[in-house]
Every structure is written in structure tokens, then in C-alpha cells.
Design a protein around this motif. Structure first.
Motif, PDB file in Angstrom:
ATOM      1  N   GLY A  91      -0.680  -7.568   8.587  1.00 32.67           N
ATOM      2  CA  GLY A  91       0.760  -7.451   8.380  1.00 32.67           C
ATOM      3  C   GLY A  91       1.476  -7.029   9.639  1.00 32.67           C
ATOM      4  O   GLY A  91       0.892  -6.357  10.500  1.00 32.67           O
ATOM      5  N   ASP A  92       2.729  -7.432   9.786  1.00 27.38           N
ATOM      6  CA  ASP A  92       3.546  -7.058  10.938  1.00 27.38           C
ATOM      7  C   ASP A  92       2.856  -7.409  12.263  1.00 27.38           C
ATOM      8  O   ASP A  92       2.896  -6.646  13.228  1.00 27.38           O
ATOM      9  CB  ASP A  92       3.895  -5.559  10.896  1.00 27.38           C
ATOM     10  CG  ASP A  92       4.782  -5.206   9.717  1.00 27.38           C
ATOM     11  OD1 ASP A  92       5.477  -6.099   9.203  1.00 27.38           O
ATOM     12  OD2 ASP A  92       4.772  -4.037   9.289  1.00 27.38           O
ATOM     13  N   TYR A  93       2.206  -8.561  12.307  1.00 28.74           N
ATOM     14  CA  TYR A  93       1.518  -9.102  13.480  1.00 28.74           C
ATOM     15  C   TYR A  93       0.263  -8.331  13.868  1.00 28.74           C
ATOM     16  O   TYR A  93      -0.479  -8.739  14.755  1.00 28.74           O
ATOM     17  CB  TYR A  93       2.467  -9.186  14.688  1.00 28.74           C
ATOM     18  CG  TYR A  93       3.557 -10.204  14.490  1.00 28.74           C
ATOM     19  CD1 TYR A  93       3.321 -11.556  14.706  1.00 28.74           C
ATOM     20  CD2 TYR A  93       4.808  -9.820  14.027  1.00 28.74           C
ATOM     21  CE1 TYR A  93       4.316 -12.507  14.493  1.00 28.74           C
ATOM     22  CE2 TYR A  93       5.809 -10.751  13.814  1.00 28.74           C
ATOM     23  CZ  TYR A  93       5.557 -12.099  14.047  1.00 28.74           C
ATOM     24  OH  TYR A  93       6.536 -13.031  13.838  1.00 28.74           O
ATOM     25  N   VAL A  95      -1.317  -3.226   8.598  1.00 24.90           N
ATOM     26  CA  VAL A  95      -0.503  -2.256   7.873  1.00 24.90           C
ATOM     27  C   VAL A  95      -1.450  -1.280   7.176  1.00 24.90           C
ATOM     28  O   VAL A  95      -2.441  -1.695   6.565  1.00 24.90           O
ATOM     29  CB  VAL A  95       0.400  -2.957   6.844  1.00 24.90           C
ATOM     30  CG1 VAL A  95       1.078  -1.943   5.924  1.00 24.90           C
ATOM     31  CG2 VAL A  95       1.455  -3.815   7.549  1.00 24.90           C
ATOM     32  N   LYS A 148       4.652   0.469   0.941  1.00 21.10           N
ATOM     33  CA  LYS A 148       4.885   0.597   2.376  1.00 21.10           C
ATOM     34  C   LYS A 148       6.132   1.442   2.616  1.00 21.10           C
ATOM     35  O   LYS A 148       7.171   1.226   1.998  1.00 21.10           O
ATOM     36  CB  LYS A 148       5.065  -0.798   2.983  1.00 21.10           C
ATOM     37  CG  LYS A 148       5.277  -0.841   4.477  1.00 21.10           C
ATOM     38  CD  LYS A 148       5.452  -2.283   4.918  1.00 21.10           C
ATOM     39  CE  LYS A 148       5.748  -2.404   6.399  1.00 21.10           C
ATOM     40  NZ  LYS A 148       5.942  -3.826   6.798  1.00 21.10           N
ATOM     41  N   GLU A 167       1.908   3.004   5.342  1.00 18.80           N
ATOM     42  CA  GLU A 167       2.532   2.685   6.631  1.00 18.80           C
ATOM     43  C   GLU A 167       4.008   3.065   6.690  1.00 18.80           C
ATOM     44  O   GLU A 167       4.759   2.821   5.729  1.00 18.80           O
ATOM     45  CB  GLU A 167       2.407   1.178   6.871  1.00 18.80           C
ATOM     46  CG  GLU A 167       2.923   0.705   8.211  1.00 18.80           C
ATOM     47  CD  GLU A 167       2.005   1.119   9.335  1.00 18.80           C
ATOM     48  OE1 GLU A 167       2.485   1.835  10.238  1.00 18.80           O
ATOM     49  OE2 GLU A 167       0.816   0.730   9.317  1.00 18.80           O
ATOM     50  N   GLY A 178       8.747  -2.579  11.138  1.00 14.83           N
ATOM     51  CA  GLY A 178       8.153  -3.863  10.761  1.00 14.83           C
ATOM     52  C   GLY A 178       9.024  -4.555   9.733  1.00 14.83           C
ATOM     53  O   GLY A 178      10.218  -4.293   9.626  1.00 14.83           O
ATOM     54  N   ASN A 179       8.410  -5.423   8.963  1.00 18.48           N
ATOM     55  CA  ASN A 179       9.113  -6.184   7.935  1.00 18.48           C
ATOM     56  C   ASN A 179       9.301  -5.315   6.694  1.00 18.48           C
ATOM     57  O   ASN A 179       8.320  -4.927   6.051  1.00 18.48           O
ATOM     58  CB  ASN A 179       8.298  -7.438   7.599  1.00 18.48           C
ATOM     59  CG  ASN A 179       9.018  -8.354   6.625  1.00 18.48           C
ATOM     60  OD1 ASN A 179      10.055  -8.009   6.060  1.00 18.48           O
ATOM     61  ND2 ASN A 179       8.462  -9.535   6.428  1.00 18.48           N
ATOM     62  N   TYR A 180      10.548  -5.024   6.351  1.00 19.00           N
ATOM     63  CA  TYR A 180      10.837  -4.260   5.140  1.00 19.00           C
ATOM     64  C   TYR A 180      11.660  -5.067   4.142  1.00 19.00           C
ATOM     65  O   TYR A 180      12.275  -4.500   3.242  1.00 19.00           O
ATOM     66  CB  TYR A 180      11.528  -2.938   5.484  1.00 19.00           C
ATOM     67  CG  TYR A 180      10.535  -1.880   5.931  1.00 19.00           C
ATOM     68  CD1 TYR A 180      10.042  -0.930   5.050  1.00 19.00           C
ATOM     69  CD2 TYR A 180      10.040  -1.874   7.234  1.00 19.00           C
ATOM     70  CE1 TYR A 180       9.115   0.023   5.446  1.00 19.00           C
ATOM     71  CE2 TYR A 180       9.110  -0.930   7.646  1.00 19.00           C
ATOM     72  CZ  TYR A 180       8.651   0.015   6.752  1.00 19.00           C
ATOM     73  OH  TYR A 180       7.723   0.947   7.158  1.00 19.00           O
ATOM     74  N   GLN A 229       2.370  -8.761   1.960  1.00 21.59           N
ATOM     75  CA  GLN A 229       1.430  -7.868   2.636  1.00 21.59           C
ATOM     76  C   GLN A 229       0.623  -7.061   1.619  1.00 21.59           C
ATOM     77  O   GLN A 229      -0.596  -6.889   1.757  1.00 21.59           O
ATOM     78  CB  GLN A 229       2.177  -6.931   3.582  1.00 21.59           C
ATOM     79  CG  GLN A 229       2.829  -7.630   4.763  1.00 21.59           C
ATOM     80  CD  GLN A 229       3.669  -6.686   5.603  1.00 21.59           C
ATOM     81  OE1 GLN A 229       3.791  -5.495   5.308  1.00 21.59           O
ATOM     82  NE2 GLN A 229       4.262  -7.208   6.668  1.00 21.59           N
TER      83      GLN A 229
END
Length: 335
Positions: free
Chosen positions: A68-70, A73, A120, A126, A130-132, A140
Motif C-alpha cells: 500500500g502507498d507504494y 502499510v 488505517k 498506519e 498516503g492514500n486516505y 489496501q
């Protein structure tokens, strides 16, 4: 070119409108409650494999990482019961954590493998940037659940956890056995029942979530029908007190709005749900008027079965009416 949606908000009933009167708690009321919980101190973070006993049942804390997030996570989740039994995955809302479902997990664990996840940004999961967006976080989360071996599972959720579960149920129908969908807007919506959206969005600037004790008591005063026992609410405070939670959670509210979530359900998600669905709502919930859910079968047209269950209490019926919530889940598991 994209055009504004022409979907219309649903008018509130007189009962629902009256229930919203004075809904935002005063500082004085929260200050008084703070005196009662001034002794509560943060918990030491758990390590992977740590155990604790709650209501006579053993719970195991797990820490893992998943894509996750490149990069990866970090996820914290808690289990009770045997992995050889059918699985129930529990997702919490705000300002809660895995612990929101501790009673139901304890009661159901003799027959089911119960897994409750810190979303998340919450609890011990985490909290980095990042992506929220809920759809991205849901994917994820789904990857993590598959990675730890949960190939098929029942899904039981509340509030913000329901927002993410809606995507999992829609995008992975082959995996979700049954969906207990708790305390979240469905087909109907009116902004009057969600005044907290802009408030939570602006939390990084107003400092609303900087004092976790005050914030938890503010939210429970805002929408709870009745307060859970003091020891339970103390643990809720502790779970929101882990470092970084108050900075991470507002990212969700800066990535989407209640209106956008509602439009997504109406335009994409409701028709994609296939498994049996039980709509779980607090009978006296001020943020989720029960009149909005009475005809849910009409809105979830492709699900195998749809039932609506009203549980005694306000928004936090998982902790206000613990046994009644457990009984409703048992009913779900027979659908």
C-alpha cells in the motif's frame, strides 16, 4: 464533461428533526465529563503476539504489513477464537478501534474466528501520509485480509468502517459471505444529520482531536444514546490516544465528504452487493434516522437477502446494547 448530480436529499421527519435539536455538545458539558475520566492514561503499544483476557476470553494482538502507498502499510488487528472456524471481520467507526467489538468477539469466539482491525490512521495501525480515500484504503485493507489467510469472511461494521466495507462488498462479492452493515448513510441522506463533517475536516487547524480524551467524550456526548460503562469508555479513550491518531484521522475528511460517499453508493455500490445484507441501526440514532432504512430491500436490489435490524440505543449501540448487538449478529449469520 461531468455535471453536478441531480440526486435530491431526503427530507427529515419531524421526529428526526426534533432529535437533532441541541445535538452539538457544549464545552461545559464535556468539561464536566472530563473530571470523571481525568485518571485515564495512555496504554503501552502492543507487540505482535501480545495477549490479553477480556470477559474471560483470550485476545491476541497482531501486527503486520501489507502492500500500500507504494511501499507497505502497517496494520494492527486482534483475534479471538480458532482460525479453523468461519471468520467474522469487524470494522469500527470514529472515535473507536478494534475494541469497539470486544464484547461481540468474546461471545462469538467459541464458534467463530473473530478478527477486528484498527482502520488505517486509527489505534495502532498506519498513520503516515498516503492514500486516505476510503476506496483506496478499503482495497489496501482487503489485500491485508487476504494476505493473512482470510479468503472468505463475514463482514460486520460500524460508521466509518462501513464506508470502507461498502467498497469491499461491492468489488469482491466472491469473498464476503454476509454483510452486517452498521450505522452509515445508505440510500437517503440529508446534510443536517452530518454537521460533524466540516468539523472533523478542520480538526488539524482547530485542534479538535489534539486532546483525545476531550474528543472521545465530545463525540460520545454528541451522538451516543447512553454512555457505556466507565471502564469501557476509558479503554475507548486509550485507543484514540496512540501517537498520531489525531493527525491521521482528519485526512479521511479532507479526502472525501458525506455527500460524495452518498453519491458513490447511489451511483456505483448498492447494485453491486450480492451477499445477504443486514442493515444495523440504532433505534434512537440522531445521526442515522431510522425512517431512512425501513425500505432498504428496495435499494439493495441484487443482494441475496436484505433485513433491517434496529438496536436499542443511539449511534454507539455496539457498546450501549452489547448483548442485543451480539444477538443481531447471530441472526445475520443464519441468513
Amino acid at each position: 464533461m461531468a455535471q453536478p448530480s441531480n440526486l435530491e436529499y431526503t427530507e427529515l421527519s419531524d421526529r428526526a428533526r426534533k432529535a437533532l435539536e441541541g445535538v452539538i455538545p457544549s464545552n461545559a458539558k464535556v468539561d464536566e465529563l472530563l473530571k470523571k475520566f481525568e485518571h485515564v492514561q495512555p496504554r503501552t503499544p502492543d507487540k505482535d503476539g501480545d495477549t490479553e483476557t477480556i470477559i474471560g476470553v483470550g485476545f491476541t494482538h497482531r501486527i503486520t504489513t501489507a502492500p500500500g502507498d507504494y511501499e507497505v502499510v502497517k496494520w494492527h488487528y486482534v483475534t479471538a477464537g480458532s482460525p479453523t472456524d468461519e471468520t467474522i471481520v469487524f470494522l469500527h467507526g470514529i472515535p473507536d478501534s478494534w475494541y469497539q467489538w470486544h464484547y461481540q468477539m468474546a461471545k462469538l469466539s467459541p464458534s467463530y474466528f473473530c478478527v477486528s482491525v484498527d482502520l488505517k490512521g486509527y489505534g495502532q495501525s498506519e498513520k503516515e501520509a498516503g492514500n486516505y480515500q476510503h476506496e483506496g484504503v478499503a482495497e489496501q485493507l482487503f489485500v491485508m485480509l487476504q494476505q493473512i489467510g482470510l479468503k472468505k469472511f463475514n463482514l460486520v461494521t460500524h460508521d466509518r468502517g462501513t464506508v470502507q466495507a461498502d467498497f469491499i462488498v461491492a468489488k469482491h462479492p466472491e469473498v464476503v459471505l454476509r454483510y452486517g452493515r452498521g450505522e452509515q448513510h445508505l440510500y437517503h441522506f440529508n446534510p443536517a444529520i452530518a454537521p460533524q463533517g466540516p468539523v472533523f475536516r478542520d480538526a488539524p487547524w482547530t485542534g479538535l482531536m489534539e486532546d483525545p480524551k476531550r474528543f472521545v467524550l465530545w463525540v460520545y456526548t454528541f451522538v451516543a444514546g447512553s454512555f457505556p460503562p466507565d471502564d469501557v469508555l476509558s479503554r475507548v479513550i486509550q485507543e484514540f490516544s496512540y501517537e498520531g491518531v489525531g493527525r491521521a484521522v482528519p485526512r479521511y475528511f479532507n479526502s472525501s465528504t458525506f455527500r460524495q460517499e452518498w453519491l458513490c453508493r447511489r451511483e456505483r455500490l448498492l447494485d453491486a452487493w450480492k451477499c445477504p445484507v443486514m442493515i444495523l441501526e440504532g433505534r434512537e440514532s440522531r445521526s442515522q434516522p431510522r425512517e431512512f432504512y425501513e425500505n432498504s430491500r428496495e435499494y439493495i436490489t441484487n443482494a441475496k437477502d436484505v433485513k433491517v435490524k434496529y438496536i436499542s440505543g443511539g449511534h454507539f449501540w455496539t457498546l450501549e446494547s452489547m448483548q442485543e448487538t451480539t444477538d443481531a449478529i447471530v441472526e445475520l449469520l443464519k441468513m
